[in-house]
Design a protein around this motif. Structure first.
Motif, PDB file in Angstrom:
ATOM      1  N   ILE A 237      36.569  18.050  43.561  1.00  0.00           N
ATOM      2  CA  ILE A 237      37.836  18.771  43.554  1.00  0.00           C
ATOM      3  C   ILE A 237      37.955  19.515  44.870  1.00  0.00           C
ATOM      4  O   ILE A 237      37.011  20.169  45.303  1.00  0.00           O
ATOM      5  N   ASP A 238      39.100  19.447  45.484  1.00  0.00           N
ATOM      6  CA  ASP A 238      39.324  20.150  46.736  1.00  0.00           C
ATOM      7  C   ASP A 238      39.423  21.651  46.515  1.00  0.00           C
ATOM      8  O   ASP A 238      38.825  22.433  47.232  1.00  0.00           O
ATOM      9  N   HIS A 239      40.202  22.068  45.527  1.00  0.00           N
ATOM     10  CA  HIS A 239      40.286  23.484  45.197  1.00  0.00           C
ATOM     11  C   HIS A 239      40.888  23.658  43.799  1.00  0.00           C
ATOM     12  O   HIS A 239      41.431  22.732  43.240  1.00  0.00           O
ATOM     13  N   ILE A 240      40.777  24.854  43.274  1.00  0.00           N
ATOM     14  CA  ILE A 240      41.330  25.239  41.978  1.00  0.00           C
ATOM     15  C   ILE A 240      42.302  26.384  42.235  1.00  0.00           C
ATOM     16  O   ILE A 240      42.031  27.252  43.054  1.00  0.00           O
ATOM     17  N   SER A 241      43.405  26.406  41.502  1.00  0.00           N
ATOM     18  CA  SER A 241      44.313  27.553  41.628  1.00  0.00           C
ATOM     19  C   SER A 241      44.736  28.007  40.239  1.00  0.00           C
ATOM     20  O   SER A 241      44.838  27.206  39.315  1.00  0.00           O
ATOM     21  N   PHE A 242      44.939  29.320  40.097  1.00  0.00           N
ATOM     22  CA  PHE A 242      45.432  29.866  38.844  1.00  0.00           C
ATOM     23  C   PHE A 242      46.068  31.220  39.080  1.00  0.00           C
ATOM     24  O   PHE A 242      45.819  31.882  40.078  1.00  0.00           O
ATOM     25  N   GLY A 243      46.910  31.594  38.129  1.00  0.00           N
ATOM     26  CA  GLY A 243      47.612  32.861  38.218  1.00  0.00           C
ATOM     27  C   GLY A 243      46.786  34.012  37.675  1.00  0.00           C
ATOM     28  O   GLY A 243      45.867  33.819  36.885  1.00  0.00           O
ATOM     29  N   ILE A 244      47.141  35.202  38.120  1.00  0.00           N
ATOM     30  CA  ILE A 244      46.440  36.410  37.700  1.00  0.00           C
ATOM     31  C   ILE A 244      47.466  37.494  37.365  1.00  0.00           C
ATOM     32  O   ILE A 244      48.633  37.402  37.746  1.00  0.00           O
ATOM     33  N   LYS A 245      47.024  38.527  36.644  1.00  0.00           N
ATOM     34  CA  LYS A 245      47.900  39.623  36.237  1.00  0.00           C
ATOM     35  C   LYS A 245      48.020  40.691  37.317  1.00  0.00           C
ATOM     36  O   LYS A 245      49.099  41.172  37.591  1.00  0.00           O
ATOM     37  N   ASP A 246      46.898  41.099  37.878  1.00  0.00           N
ATOM     38  CA  ASP A 246      46.863  42.204  38.844  1.00  0.00           C
ATOM     39  C   ASP A 246      46.157  41.705  40.094  1.00  0.00           C
ATOM     40  O   ASP A 246      44.927  41.561  40.111  1.00  0.00           O
ATOM     41  N   PHE A 247      46.920  41.451  41.144  1.00  0.00           N
ATOM     42  CA  PHE A 247      46.354  40.856  42.350  1.00  0.00           C
ATOM     43  C   PHE A 247      45.266  41.721  42.975  1.00  0.00           C
ATOM     44  O   PHE A 247      44.188  41.232  43.297  1.00  0.00           O
ATOM     45  N   LYS A 248      45.523  43.011  43.163  1.00  0.00           N
ATOM     46  CA  LYS A 248      44.549  43.872  43.848  1.00  0.00           C
ATOM     47  C   LYS A 248      43.227  43.945  43.088  1.00  0.00           C
ATOM     48  O   LYS A 248      42.160  43.825  43.681  1.00  0.00           O
ATOM     49  N   LYS A 249      43.288  44.106  41.773  1.00  0.00           N
ATOM     50  CA  LYS A 249      42.056  44.157  40.973  1.00  0.00           C
ATOM     51  C   LYS A 249      41.332  42.816  41.011  1.00  0.00           C
ATOM     52  O   LYS A 249      40.103  42.768  41.100  1.00  0.00           O
ATOM     53  N   SER A 250      42.091  41.726  40.943  1.00  0.00           N
ATOM     54  CA  SER A 250      41.476  40.400  40.981  1.00  0.00           C
ATOM     55  C   SER A 250      40.850  40.114  42.333  1.00  0.00           C
ATOM     56  O   SER A 250      39.788  39.494  42.413  1.00  0.00           O
ATOM     57  N   LEU A 251      41.468  40.567  43.411  1.00  0.00           N
ATOM     58  CA  LEU A 251      40.914  40.380  44.757  1.00  0.00           C
ATOM     59  C   LEU A 251      39.554  41.070  44.863  1.00  0.00           C
ATOM     60  O   LEU A 251      38.581  40.477  45.336  1.00  0.00           O
ATOM     61  N   VAL A 252      39.470  42.311  44.384  1.00  0.00           N
ATOM     62  CA  VAL A 252      38.193  43.038  44.401  1.00  0.00           C
ATOM     63  C   VAL A 252      37.176  42.337  43.512  1.00  0.00           C
ATOM     64  O   VAL A 252      36.025  42.125  43.911  1.00  0.00           O
ATOM     65  N   PHE A 253      37.596  41.939  42.302  1.00  0.00           N
ATOM     66  CA  PHE A 253      36.690  41.284  41.369  1.00  0.00           C
ATOM     67  C   PHE A 253      36.096  40.017  41.979  1.00  0.00           C
ATOM     68  O   PHE A 253      34.874  39.835  42.003  1.00  0.00           O
ATOM     69  N   TYR A 254      36.936  39.095  42.460  1.00  0.00           N
ATOM     70  CA  TYR A 254      36.430  37.823  42.974  1.00  0.00           C
ATOM     71  C   TYR A 254      35.634  38.005  44.266  1.00  0.00           C
ATOM     72  O   TYR A 254      34.665  37.285  44.500  1.00  0.00           O
ATOM     73  N   SER A 255      36.011  38.959  45.087  1.00  0.00           N
ATOM     74  CA  SER A 255      35.223  39.240  46.294  1.00  0.00           C
ATOM     75  C   SER A 255      33.803  39.624  45.926  1.00  0.00           C
ATOM     76  O   SER A 255      32.844  39.137  46.517  1.00  0.00           O
ATOM     77  N   ARG A 256      33.658  40.493  44.934  1.00  0.00           N
ATOM     78  CA  ARG A 256      32.338  40.960  44.520  1.00  0.00           C
ATOM     79  C   ARG A 256      31.578  39.905  43.716  1.00  0.00           C
ATOM     80  O   ARG A 256      30.393  39.656  43.948  1.00  0.00           O
ATOM     81  N   ALA A 257      32.245  39.276  42.750  1.00  0.00           N
ATOM     82  CA  ALA A 257      31.572  38.348  41.838  1.00  0.00           C
ATOM     83  C   ALA A 257      31.100  37.082  42.535  1.00  0.00           C
ATOM     84  O   ALA A 257      30.043  36.544  42.202  1.00  0.00           O
ATOM     85  N   LEU A 258      31.861  36.582  43.510  1.00  0.00           N
ATOM     86  CA  LEU A 258      31.521  35.307  44.146  1.00  0.00           C
ATOM     87  C   LEU A 258      30.706  35.468  45.428  1.00  0.00           C
ATOM     88  O   LEU A 258      30.192  34.490  45.966  1.00  0.00           O
ATOM     89  N   SER A 259      30.548  36.685  45.897  1.00  0.00           N
ATOM     90  CA  SER A 259      29.751  36.935  47.101  1.00  0.00           C
ATOM     91  C   SER A 259      28.324  36.395  47.001  1.00  0.00           C
ATOM     92  O   SER A 259      27.832  35.789  47.960  1.00  0.00           O
ATOM     93  N   PRO A 260      27.616  36.567  45.865  1.00  0.00           N
ATOM     94  CA  PRO A 260      26.256  36.020  45.781  1.00  0.00           C
ATOM     95  C   PRO A 260      26.192  34.499  45.933  1.00  0.00           C
ATOM     96  O   PRO A 260      25.140  33.958  46.236  1.00  0.00           O
ATOM     97  N   LEU A 261      27.321  33.811  45.722  1.00  0.00           N
ATOM     98  CA  LEU A 261      27.356  32.358  45.857  1.00  0.00           C
ATOM     99  C   LEU A 261      27.761  31.940  47.266  1.00  0.00           C
ATOM    100  O   LEU A 261      27.930  30.754  47.544  1.00  0.00           O
TER     101      LEU A 261
END
Length: 146
Positions: A15-39
Motif C-alpha cells: 500500500i502506498d499510503h492510508i488516509s482517514f478522517g479525524i475529529k480534532d486535528f491538533k490533538k491527533s497531530l500530537v498523538f500520531y507524532s508521539r505514538a509513531l515516533s518509536p517506529l
C-alpha cells in the motif's frame, strides 16, 4: 473487510499510503507524532487541517473531516523489532490512546506475529507489528506485562 457471511477477510498487499478522517486535528497531530515516533515515522508535511506522516514518503495522511468521523478502521504499522512494538505501545498510551492489546505474541495470527494494539483518539484501532522471532525464542512469553 467482511464477506457476506460476516467472516473477516484480510488482504495483504503493498500500500502506498492510508488516509482517514479525524475529529480534532491538533490533538491527533500530537498523538500520531508521539505514538509513531518509536517506529521512525515523523510529520513530513502539514497544514492547518491535514498532515502527512512517514519515514521518507507519505505512509499516512490524516485530516479534519467536517461532521462525523467515518467508522473506525484498523491500521497496522511495521515495526523492526519487538522493542519498537513495546516503545510504540508506551508512546501511544502516554499520548492518550486506550489499550486494545498489550505487546506480545499473537499466535492466532502466526508464530512470529508480535504486536501491540491501541485505540486512538478517534476510535481507530492502531497496531505496531513485528514478524521477526517467535515465542519459542523470546523469553517475554505470550503477552508482556506493562
Amino acid at each position: 473487510m467482511l464477506n457476506r457471511k460476516g467472516i473477516c477477510i484480510i488482504i495483504v498487499m503493498n500500500i502506498d499510503h492510508i488516509s482517514f478522517g479525524i475529529k480534532d486535528f491538533k490533538k491527533s497531530l500530537v498523538f500520531y507524532s508521539r505514538a509513531l515516533s518509536p517506529l521512525g515515522l515523523k510529520i513530513l508535511n502539514s497544514s492547518d487541517d491535514w498532515a502527512i506522516i512517514g519515514k521518507t514518503k507519505c505512509d499516512l495522511w490524516f485530516g479534519f473531516v467536517p461532521g462525523e468521523v467515518p467508522k473506525s478502521m484498523h491500521v497496522a504499522f511495521v515495526a523492526e523489532s519487538h522493542e519498537q512494538v513495546r516503545e510504540f505501545y508506551k508512546a501511544a498510551i502516554d499520548a492518550g490512546a486506550t489499550d486494545n492489546g498489550k505487546p506480545g505474541f499473537c499466535p492466532e495470527y502466526g508464530e512470529d506475529y508480535y504486536a501491540a494494539f491501541v485505540i486512538d483518539l478517534n476510535g481507530h484501532n492502531i497496531e505496531a507489528v513485528c514478524r521477526k522471532g517467535s515465542k519459542k525464542s523470546d523469553a517475554a512469553g505470550l503477552r508482556d506485562k506493562i
